[in-house]
Design a protein around this motif. Sequence first.
Motif: not given
Length: 366
Positions: A142-164
């Motif tokens: 897809n050329n678009e996402l449901p919402i861009t990073i720039e439009k995302l508001p404050k994020i409380d937490a990010v979970l990362i599963s691995h570094d690939h």
Amino acid sequence: MILSIVICIAAIILIVFLFMQFSPQFGGKASKDAIATYKMSENYKDGIFKNTNEVKLDMSLKDMGKSLLGFFKSQPNTKPNQDLPLIKIDSLNVANYKGLTRLVWFGHSTFLLQTEGKTILIDPMLGEVPSPHPALGSKRFNNELPITIEKLPKIDAVLISHDHYDHLDYESIKALKDKVEHFYMPLGVGAHLLKWKVDKNKITELDWWQETTFKGLKFVCTPAQHFSGRGLSDRAKTLWSSWIVQSSTDNIFFSGDSGYADHFKSIGKKYGPFDFAMIECGQYNKMWPEIHMFPEETVQAGIDVKAKKIMPIHWGAFKLAMHTWTDPIERFTRTAQTKDITVVTPKIGEQIFPKDTTYTAKNWWK
């Protein structure tokens, strides 16, 4: 003529060397102090992290050749002919949401999770190409996402599963880092974020079976059967994992990347049943059966963790294997029909409510 060829080859080697040495995409390396703490982990031996079971990570030259030929060879239906159906979500909708636990799928393994007034991103790969350079990978469907990073508001937490690269994206983290209150990841992955100028006080690394709490939520780092690495010399230098998110109302499982093994039953026994499970189903091949699941195994993994609802993920965004782009979901749903399970198959951007009893699975990919 020979001299010109030699010079060209030397120049290419030099460019590749310099790129790998200085490009931030490859991330960082753990400090000596960090490595000293990893040595206390049961999963760390001889300088690298290990799977519980013996897993073959190196393909033969023959298989590697077949894999490369298969990937670059033109094959029918490995990518959709047009952008997939997508539902947009706006920043106010995200920022002001106070309702029941919900998730929004971005394709592949990326999710926005909102529960009890908190906003969480899971494996936020929001870039176009899962590789260290755009020329080295296949572009997002897809050329678009449901919402861009720039439009995302404050994020409380990010979970990362691995570094690939299809789970941890440098450009995404760079754009997100000032919006995120805290990052959680398996052992070793923090070195990449430190390299990318994320505040060390915002980084928490966990080993398998370790738990932590965050604003009334519980995060559990659970096992997976996979591997890690972003360059040529860092194979298995960081740990890989699945994740559990528990609130007062919901118990959610995210598989990360994993081959099928008995850790799913262990997770189900200790932390199940789960209201909702997002389980890997895509980018598989008979040449690497131990590190990615076939769709039939995805169904069984969902049963093993005692999930009330199962959503197949790790498909619908990138071509990272040679199967058709619909093969994962078609095989998964066909197998699921023979089992007593509830399947969730949302469009990209569609809201998912784990406790919704009226949801009906849709075959939108057809």
